[in-house]
Design an enzyme around this catalytic site. Structure first.
Site, PDB file in Angstrom:
ATOM      1  N   LYS A 120       6.483  -4.790  10.358  1.00 35.58           N
ATOM      2  CA  LYS A 120       6.629  -4.751   9.352  1.00 35.58           C
ATOM      3  C   LYS A 120       8.078  -4.781   8.921  1.00 35.58           C
ATOM      4  CE  LYS A 120       4.918  -0.966   6.143  1.00 35.58           C
ATOM      5  NZ  LYS A 120       6.060  -1.294   5.019  1.00 35.58           N
ATOM      6  N   ASP A 138       1.968  -5.669   3.931  1.00 43.02           N
ATOM      7  CA  ASP A 138       2.041  -3.834   3.473  1.00 43.02           C
ATOM      8  C   ASP A 138       0.219  -3.705   2.911  1.00 43.02           C
ATOM      9  OD1 ASP A 138       2.181  -4.770   0.972  1.00 43.02           O
ATOM     10  OD2 ASP A 138       3.882  -3.607   0.059  1.00 43.02           O
TER      11      ASP A 138
END
Length: 210
Positions: A120, A138
């Site tokens: 991420k 997220d």
């Protein structure tokens, strides 16, 4: 959700925010890398408060290494998990100096090999610093994608794969910003603000609120 609905959602989000930006404050790729690393399980507001003091003192790998782990902790101690984050930022700074000529590498593989940098974080850096059409999933994006049924998946990797598949190329650079901001301010976790949502009529969430 069908292709027509998805396209309309993306067009509305783009019309509402044509040039979305990260809410993390940074002025170069290294600052962004540090800020995103610090933002795990923390708010952008909290990270920005810390980095506003840190970056004028240390915003290069060399300056972070010179500051040292203990010195770094003093600037970021208001952020959750600051002990491990200080160690990671210090170590990744050393690696950037030793292996990457003090530059943030424009490579997913190289980024995820750095301490404290997961997929991420790497995707955020590639997107925001280098303009790659990466989608960093997220908690906000995971929630919005599943709740609206825009791109459903049981975990973040599955949602990322689904988004990669269904989002047209022209929207890919900006889509993760739109979805994060939508999740942060409108499609919030406990009680989504459906009444003030610009995509309410397209969203397939069954339990809409006023």
């Amino acid at each position: 959700m069908n292709k027509t609905k998805r396209l309309e959602i993306l067009e509305r989000l783009r019309a509402d925010n044509p040039e979305p930006k990260s809410e993390l404050e940074y002025s170069n790729p290294f600052e962004l890398l540090v800020a995103v690393t610090l933002s795990a399980q923390a708010t952008d507001v909290g990270v920005n408060k810390a980095t506003r003091k840190l970056f004028p003192v240390a915003n290069t790998p060399e300056a972070i290494v010179e500051l040292g782990v203990e010195g770094l902790k003093e600037y970021i101690k208001t952020i959750g998990l600051y002990n491990s984050k200080a160690n990671n930022v210090y170590k990744l700074s050393q690696i950037l100096i030793e292996k990457h000529n003090s530059q943030v590498p424009e490579s997913l593989e190289a980024l995820v090999s750095l301490p404290g940098v997961g997929r991420k974080t790497a995707n955020v850096v590639l997107n925001c610093a280098f303009g790659w059409p990466t989608i960093a999933v997220d908690t906000h994006i995971f929630r919005v994608s599943n709740r609206t049924k825009f791109a459903m998946g049981k975990d973040v990797d599955k949602v990322e794969a689904k988004l990669e598949k269904v989002v047209p190329k022209e929207f890919k650079v900006d889509v993760h910003h739109w979805l994060i901001l939508h999740g942060r301010y409108v499609c919030v976790a406990r009680k989504p603000k459906c009444g003030s949502c610009i995509i309410e009529d397209l969203c397939e969430f069954k339990e809409k609120t006023e």
